[in-house]
Design a protein around this motif. Structure first.
Motif, PDB file in Angstrom:
ATOM      1  N   VAL A 169      17.089 -20.623  31.732  1.00 32.56           N
ATOM      2  CA  VAL A 169      18.270 -21.491  31.611  1.00 32.56           C
ATOM      3  C   VAL A 169      17.892 -22.818  30.967  1.00 32.56           C
ATOM      4  CG1 VAL A 169      20.001 -22.779  32.913  1.00 32.56           C
ATOM      5  CG2 VAL A 169      19.504 -20.406  33.527  1.00 32.56           C
ATOM      6  N   VAL A 170      16.777 -23.395  31.433  1.00 37.96           N
ATOM      7  CA  VAL A 170      16.314 -24.669  30.854  1.00 37.96           C
ATOM      8  C   VAL A 170      15.962 -24.484  29.381  1.00 37.96           C
ATOM      9  CG1 VAL A 170      14.546 -26.458  30.975  1.00 37.96           C
ATOM     10  CG2 VAL A 170      15.502 -25.517  33.081  1.00 37.96           C
ATOM     11  N   ARG A 171      15.330 -23.356  29.043  1.00 39.46           N
ATOM     12  CA  ARG A 171      14.974 -23.097  27.643  1.00 39.46           C
ATOM     13  C   ARG A 171      16.206 -23.026  26.756  1.00 39.46           C
ATOM     14  NH1 ARG A 171      14.674 -19.409  23.770  1.00 39.46           N
ATOM     15  NH2 ARG A 171      15.945 -17.964  24.984  1.00 39.46           N
ATOM     16  N   ARG A 172      17.259 -22.352  27.240  1.00 37.28           N
ATOM     17  CA  ARG A 172      18.482 -22.250  26.446  1.00 37.28           C
ATOM     18  C   ARG A 172      19.139 -23.619  26.262  1.00 37.28           C
ATOM     19  NH1 ARG A 172      20.675 -17.105  25.727  1.00 37.28           N
ATOM     20  NH2 ARG A 172      19.442 -15.432  26.699  1.00 37.28           N
ATOM     21  N   MET A 173      19.100 -24.440  27.306  1.00 33.74           N
ATOM     22  CA  MET A 173      19.662 -25.789  27.194  1.00 33.74           C
ATOM     23  C   MET A 173      18.876 -26.628  26.183  1.00 33.74           C
ATOM     24  SD  MET A 173      20.430 -26.523  31.242  1.00 33.74           S
ATOM     25  CE  MET A 173      20.849 -28.224  30.914  1.00 33.74           C
ATOM     26  N   LEU A 174      17.548 -26.544  26.249  1.00 31.17           N
ATOM     27  CA  LEU A 174      16.725 -27.297  25.290  1.00 31.17           C
ATOM     28  C   LEU A 174      16.902 -26.760  23.880  1.00 31.17           C
ATOM     29  CD1 LEU A 174      13.395 -27.735  27.290  1.00 31.17           C
ATOM     30  CD2 LEU A 174      15.071 -29.495  26.757  1.00 31.17           C
ATOM     31  N   ASN A 175      17.061 -25.450  23.766  1.00 35.18           N
ATOM     32  CA  ASN A 175      17.261 -24.855  22.449  1.00 35.18           C
ATOM     33  C   ASN A 175      18.561 -25.341  21.818  1.00 35.18           C
ATOM     34  OD1 ASN A 175      16.452 -23.255  20.344  1.00 35.18           O
ATOM     35  ND2 ASN A 175      17.432 -21.414  21.125  1.00 35.18           N
ATOM     36  N   ARG A 176      19.580 -25.495  22.634  1.00 36.31           N
ATOM     37  CA  ARG A 176      20.854 -26.012  22.119  1.00 36.31           C
ATOM     38  C   ARG A 176      20.730 -27.492  21.774  1.00 36.31           C
ATOM     39  NH1 ARG A 176      26.044 -24.330  25.467  1.00 36.31           N
ATOM     40  NH2 ARG A 176      25.173 -22.331  24.742  1.00 36.31           N
ATOM     41  N   ALA A 177      20.013 -28.230  22.631  1.00 32.32           N
ATOM     42  CA  ALA A 177      19.824 -29.657  22.356  1.00 32.32           C
ATOM     43  C   ALA A 177      18.896 -29.894  21.172  1.00 32.32           C
ATOM     44  CB  ALA A 177      19.261 -30.349  23.595  1.00 32.32           C
ATOM     45  N   GLY A 178      18.067 -28.880  20.838  1.00 30.90           N
ATOM     46  CA  GLY A 178      17.141 -29.037  19.729  1.00 30.90           C
ATOM     47  C   GLY A 178      17.797 -29.175  18.383  1.00 30.90           C
ATOM     48  N   ARG A 179      19.082 -28.862  18.287  1.00 28.45           N
ATOM     49  CA  ARG A 179      19.791 -29.043  17.022  1.00 28.45           C
ATOM     50  C   ARG A 179      19.928 -30.520  16.671  1.00 28.45           C
ATOM     51  NH1 ARG A 179      24.703 -24.864  18.627  1.00 28.45           N
ATOM     52  NH2 ARG A 179      23.376 -22.985  18.882  1.00 28.45           N
ATOM     53  N   LYS A 180      19.899 -31.372  17.706  1.00 27.06           N
ATOM     54  CA  LYS A 180      20.031 -32.813  17.480  1.00 27.06           C
ATOM     55  C   LYS A 180      18.744 -33.568  17.787  1.00 27.06           C
ATOM     56  CE  LYS A 180      25.004 -33.028  18.500  1.00 27.06           C
ATOM     57  NZ  LYS A 180      26.052 -33.670  19.345  1.00 27.06           N
ATOM     58  N   PHE A 181      17.984 -33.095  18.768  1.00 28.70           N
ATOM     59  CA  PHE A 181      16.793 -33.814  19.208  1.00 28.70           C
ATOM     60  C   PHE A 181      15.542 -33.005  18.860  1.00 28.70           C
ATOM     61  CE2 PHE A 181      20.272 -34.898  22.126  1.00 28.70           C
ATOM     62  CZ  PHE A 181      20.345 -36.271  21.929  1.00 28.70           C
ATOM     63  N   ALA A 182      14.633 -33.650  18.117  1.00 30.99           N
ATOM     64  CA  ALA A 182      13.409 -32.969  17.687  1.00 30.99           C
ATOM     65  C   ALA A 182      12.509 -32.642  18.869  1.00 30.99           C
ATOM     66  CB  ALA A 182      12.655 -33.840  16.674  1.00 30.99           C
ATOM     67  N   LEU A 183      12.470 -33.523  19.884  1.00 24.59           N
ATOM     68  CA  LEU A 183      11.598 -33.287  21.032  1.00 24.59           C
ATOM     69  C   LEU A 183      11.965 -31.995  21.754  1.00 24.59           C
ATOM     70  CD1 LEU A 183       9.373 -34.120  22.956  1.00 24.59           C
ATOM     71  CD2 LEU A 183      11.044 -35.547  24.184  1.00 24.59           C
ATOM     72  N   ALA A 184      13.273 -31.760  21.955  1.00 22.52           N
ATOM     73  CA  ALA A 184      13.706 -30.533  22.619  1.00 22.52           C
ATOM     74  C   ALA A 184      13.296 -29.297  21.823  1.00 22.52           C
ATOM     75  CB  ALA A 184      15.224 -30.562  22.816  1.00 22.52           C
ATOM     76  N   ARG A 185      13.411 -29.376  20.505  1.00 24.96           N
ATOM     77  CA  ARG A 185      13.033 -28.226  19.671  1.00 24.96           C
ATOM     78  C   ARG A 185      11.531 -27.936  19.769  1.00 24.96           C
ATOM     79  NH1 ARG A 185      14.273 -30.292  15.353  1.00 24.96           N
ATOM     80  NH2 ARG A 185      12.293 -30.652  14.326  1.00 24.96           N
ATOM     81  N   HIS A 186      10.730 -28.978  19.747  1.00 30.39           N
ATOM     82  CA  HIS A 186       9.278 -28.773  19.827  1.00 30.39           C
ATOM     83  C   HIS A 186       8.856 -28.324  21.226  1.00 30.39           C
ATOM     84  CE1 HIS A 186       8.193 -30.085  15.825  1.00 30.39           C
ATOM     85  NE2 HIS A 186       8.964 -31.146  15.945  1.00 30.39           N
ATOM     86  N   LEU A 187       9.545 -28.775  22.252  1.00 26.84           N
ATOM     87  CA  LEU A 187       9.234 -28.303  23.605  1.00 26.84           C
ATOM     88  C   LEU A 187       9.499 -26.806  23.733  1.00 26.84           C
ATOM     89  CD1 LEU A 187      10.583 -31.212  25.855  1.00 26.84           C
ATOM     90  CD2 LEU A 187       8.206 -30.512  25.572  1.00 26.84           C
ATOM     91  N   VAL A 188      10.581 -26.352  23.124  1.00 28.19           N
ATOM     92  CA  VAL A 188      10.879 -24.912  23.157  1.00 28.19           C
ATOM     93  C   VAL A 188       9.823 -24.130  22.393  1.00 28.19           C
ATOM     94  CG1 VAL A 188      12.531 -23.159  22.420  1.00 28.19           C
ATOM     95  CG2 VAL A 188      13.351 -25.265  23.483  1.00 28.19           C
ATOM     96  N   GLU A 189       9.403 -24.661  21.241  1.00 23.16           N
ATOM     97  CA  GLU A 189       8.422 -23.950  20.425  1.00 23.16           C
ATOM     98  C   GLU A 189       7.074 -23.831  21.118  1.00 23.16           C
ATOM     99  OE1 GLU A 189       8.265 -26.112  16.808  1.00 23.16           O
ATOM    100  OE2 GLU A 189      10.231 -25.434  16.089  1.00 23.16           O
ATOM    101  N   HIS A 190       6.663 -24.900  21.811  1.00 22.79           N
ATOM    102  CA  HIS A 190       5.309 -24.936  22.371  1.00 22.79           C
ATOM    103  C   HIS A 190       5.240 -24.476  23.825  1.00 22.79           C
ATOM    104  CE1 HIS A 190       3.028 -26.926  19.116  1.00 22.79           C
ATOM    105  NE2 HIS A 190       4.163 -27.534  18.825  1.00 22.79           N
TER     106      HIS A 190
END
Length: 344
Positions: free
Chosen positions: A10-31
């Motif tokens: 659930v947290v991953r999906r939320m960060l993945n959605r937030a990653g469209r605007k925030f680079a930190l969320a996208r990199h957290l999902v990737e790593h």
């Protein structure tokens, strides 16, 4: 365990959605996706596990103790993995912004990129060493040997230091290069008569991408012990030089005007420096002309130099063929003034 994994998802999906605007969320999902799943599963199993689950018999308690110890080791490894990946995600946000910096600030951005890349490798190595130490000291036997190990630490340290001297020297050389600003990522250098760009700079080796896409791998200590050319030490701007050997009949002023007109129409010229000068009279009787012009970086300078050389060759050949290189021979007949037709 299933609940903890679902929570991480659930947290991953939320960060993945937030990653469209925030680079930190996208990199957290990737790593951090797989490390987070691992930590969640291991921690949940630790909370649910009890030594009495296997029974009260001595053999069953021994198995339970082994499982508990393995769980402790896996927990330390999983948490270490998550911490290292989270650190990489945080630094990737900074590195991503620095990559986009252009112009005069690019040199400073590349210096910071180099330092961050090396520091995070050092930090990751320190975290892993601490985790390995924690794993070892989870065994009672190792803790019992602690006093003896500390007593012999001086001798062991000397032995390890001598054995690891090249590796330690390379690590210190890497830090020295990064923080002295002598070498940065994407710098243009000439090493061992090879021209290329710094593609990778680690604590132990440097990868140089050559102009023909070959890779030259050198130890970091090479750059602290041997001279090398850094064409982008204080900036990426480079001067290109073209030499032309022609006859004395060449009209230098007209050639200079034609060169300036050509440079104005060439997008590789940065509109700053240029000149055409007679720099030497060679022993073979030719005149040496030097055309100098500036470009934004070394690849542009190389292409501009080739363009200018081609233009000058075509211009002299088409407009002033009498200025092409020629060698004169003086014979006794020509010295005496005998006409050419009589000589033939």
């Amino acid at each position: 365990m299933i609940g903890s994994i679902l929570l991480v998802e659930v947290v991953r999906r939320m960060l993945n959605r937030a990653g469209r605007k925030f680079a930190l969320a996208r990199h957290l999902v990737e790593h951090c996706t797989w490390p987070a799943f691992t930590v969640a599963a291991v921690v949940a199993f630790n909370l649910a596990f009890r030594p009495g689950m296997f029974g009260d018999a001595p053999s069953e308690r021994a198995v339970a103790g082994t499982v508990e110890r393995v769980l402790g080791l896996v927990t330390i490894a999983a948490v270490t993995w998550l911490i290292v990946q989270a650190a990489y995600a945080l630094t990737d946000v900074i590195l991503e912004r620095l990559v986009q910096v252009e112009g005069e600030r690019n040199r400073r951005a590349r210096r910071i990129m180099t330092q961050i890349a090396l520091v995070r490798r050092v930090a990751a190595a320190i975290i892993i060493v601490i985790a390995l130490g924690a794993m070892l000291f989870s065994f009672p036997q190792v803790r019992a040997l602690g006093a003896g190990l500390l007593a012999s630490a001086g001798i062991a340290g000397a032995i390890v230091g001598i054995a690891a001297q090249p590796t330690i020297g390379n690590m210190l050389a890497g830090l020295q290069l990064a923080f002295s600003d002598a070498l940065r990522l994407d710098d243009v250098v000439v090493v061992e008569e090879e021209w290329g760009r710094i593609e990778e700079l680690t604590l132990t080796y440097v990868v140089l991408r050559l102009w023909d896409e070959r890779r030259l791998v050198l130890p970091v200590s090479y750059f602290t012990q041997n001279p090398f050319e850094n064409w982008t030490r204080h900036g990426s701007r480079v001067l290109a030089v073209v030499f032309l050997r022609v006859d004395w009949a060449v009209p230098v002023k007209k050639l200079r005007e034609a060169l300036y007109e050509f440079l104005q129409g060439n997008p590789l010229w940065d509109q700053k420096d240029w000149t055409l000068q007679v720099t030497d009279v060679l022993p073979n009787g030719l005149v040496e002309l030097r055309a100098l012009m500036s470009a934004a970086d070394s690849p542009s300078a190389w292409d501009l130099k080739c363009d200018v050389r081609e233009f000058l060759v075509d211009y002299v050949r088409d407009n002033f063929p009498e200025s092409l290189p020629r060698f004169r021979v003086e014979t006794p007949e020509t010295r005496a003034g005998v006409p050419l037709d009589q000589m033939l």
